[in-house]
Design an enzyme around this catalytic site. Structure first.
Site, mmCIF file in Angstrom:
data_model
loop_
_atom_site.group_PDB
_atom_site.id
_atom_site.type_symbol
_atom_site.label_atom_id
_atom_site.label_comp_id
_atom_site.label_asym_id
_atom_site.label_seq_id
_atom_site.Cartn_x
_atom_site.Cartn_y
_atom_site.Cartn_z
ATOM 1 N N PHE A 74 3.032 3.584 7.419
ATOM 2 C CA PHE A 74 2.565 2.255 7.029
ATOM 3 C C PHE A 74 3.312 1.126 7.711
ATOM 4 C CE2 PHE A 74 1.629 4.873 3.261
ATOM 5 C CZ PHE A 74 0.313 4.541 3.012
ATOM 6 N N ALA A 75 4.490 1.401 8.250
ATOM 7 C CA ALA A 75 5.421 0.338 8.641
ATOM 8 C C ALA A 75 4.859 -0.505 9.782
ATOM 9 C CB ALA A 75 6.758 0.948 9.047
ATOM 10 N N ARG B 171 -16.671 -10.026 2.444
ATOM 11 C CA ARG B 171 -15.692 -9.028 2.854
ATOM 12 C C ARG B 171 -15.783 -7.804 1.952
ATOM 13 N NH1 ARG B 171 -15.910 -11.878 6.515
ATOM 14 N NH2 ARG B 171 -14.242 -12.973 7.638
ATOM 15 N N PHE C 257 -10.331 -1.819 5.293
ATOM 16 C CA PHE C 257 -10.914 -3.145 5.174
ATOM 17 C C PHE C 257 -9.950 -3.951 4.270
ATOM 18 C CE2 PHE C 257 -13.927 -1.014 7.561
ATOM 19 C CZ PHE C 257 -14.810 -1.929 8.103
ATOM 20 N N TYR D 109 -2.247 -8.618 16.351
ATOM 21 C CA TYR D 109 -2.090 -7.608 15.299
ATOM 22 C C TYR D 109 -3.101 -6.483 15.491
ATOM 23 C CZ TYR D 109 -2.906 -5.340 10.825
ATOM 24 O OH TYR D 109 -3.116 -4.396 9.840
ATOM 25 N N GLY E 229 9.286 -4.820 2.488
ATOM 26 C CA GLY E 229 9.118 -3.995 1.296
ATOM 27 C C GLY E 229 10.109 -4.339 0.199
ATOM 28 N N ILE F 201 0.840 -1.208 0.000
ATOM 29 C CA ILE F 201 0.000 0.000 0.000
ATOM 30 C C ILE F 201 0.870 1.251 0.000
ATOM 31 C CG2 ILE F 201 -1.852 1.246 1.186
ATOM 32 C CD1 ILE F 201 -2.660 -1.458 2.443
#
Length: 324
Positions: A74-75, A222, A170, A142, A37, A13
């Site tokens: 994001f990490a 989903r 989502f 998580y 990454g 992302i």
């Protein structure tokens, strides 16, 4: 020109978001440790800095070289199953890493952050569609790490004036329509690339966990949101974060079943997918999709890619021509 630090910008992302920011005139500095990454995913126009949130000094060196207007974060480790077996790894990386980032931001008087959160903070849904007022009761480490970080932001806002927007995703899906970046995880855990790999013959089959749910076709529902739509939401959040702090869902609001994904993949590829039915997995809710009204109202965001075949088609194009 605004300069944005994108932490984890070599990931799935993150790399799509870097590309989107560059297209809209931002200067981007990408920080990534390349554990998950890919250096190849970072556009050449972005400045890349190899650094790790666990190493505060490496972060300080990045902030000493650049003056940032905002941070996009994001990490994180994000494998739900792994987090259950290795919670220490997740709390250290996700929570302690974020605290280190916030420390260095405050040292350098950078007070705006947009954060990659998750619908996993909600846990098992009490109702759908899920809105931001739904109780948060994560069922795995998580999700717990992301909720802890959200609470840290609230406390830092009260104590230190932090401005933040946490975006609760989502199911991220798809790939760049130009085909130069896409999903490349090892191990892969997301449904769409797993289905496509089964169609390509790289997997023996795709397992469908549960066919007796109370849904139209018996499989889980989903909310699949295209990664370019997620990228656009991050830019809008950066532009809004000074005026608003809080939490925003990102989803299409459209429930899509496991079998719908398989059918779309078969249509796009022109090939059959080998399917094996298995027992339900513990903790899998039957239905999970977003109420995205707040994203529309607060960010002015509207998902462009709502057709599941279009989303799967972009992923298939990447899968058959992938560069890394």
């Amino acid at each position: 020109m605004a300069k944005v630090l994108i932490v984890g910008g070599a990931g799935y992302i993150g790399s799509h978001t870097v590309k989107h920011f560059l297209q809209h005139g931002y200067e981007c500095v990408v920080v990534d440790n390349l554990v998950c990454g890919h250096r190849e995913a970072v556009p050449q126009e972005a400045i890349f800095e190899l650094a790790d949130l666990q190493n505060v000094e490496s972060l300080r060196k990045v902030f000493a070289k650049h003056q940032f207007d905002a941070v996009v974060h994001f990490a994180a480790y994000s494998l739900v199953g792994e987090s259950v077996g290795k919670p220490q790894k997740y709390y250290y990386n996700n929570v302690v890493g974020t605290l280190n980032l916030l420390d260095v931001m405050m040292e350098n008087r950078v007070n705006k952050i947009v954060f990659s959160s998750t619908c996993a903070t909600y846990g098992n849904p009490q109702y759908v569609p899920l809105d931001e007022k739904h109780q948060q009761c994560p069922i795995n480490p998580y999700g717990q790490t992301k909720l802890v970080i959200e609470n840290i932001f609230k406390d830092y806002a009260n104590a230190y004036g932090l401005k933040y927007i946490a975006l609760r995703y989502f199911n991220a899906a798809g790939a760049s329509f130009e085909g130069e970046i896409g999903e490349s995880h090892n191990p892969e855990s997301h449904l769409i690339p797993l289905v496509l790999k089964a169609i390509k013959g790289e997997r023996e089959n795709i397992k469908v966990f549960g066919s007796d749910y109370d849904t139209p076709d018996g499989t889980c529902l989903r909310d699949y949101i295209h990664v370019d739509d997620l990228a656009a939401a991050h830019r809008l959040a950066v532009e809004k974060v000074g005026e608003y702090s809080g939490f925003v869902n990102l989803g299409t609001g459209i429930p899509t079943s496991v079998l719908d994904i398989i059918k779309a993949a078969e249509k796009v590829s022109g090939k059959k997918c080998p399917v094996v039915y298995a027992e339900r997995r513990a903790g899998d809710p039957s239905v999970l999709y977003a109420d995205n009204k707040k994203a529309k109202d607060v960010l002015g965001w509207e998902p462009k890619y709502k057709n599941i075949e279009q989303i799967v088609s972009s992923a298939w194009n990447w899968e058959v021509n992938r560069l890394f």
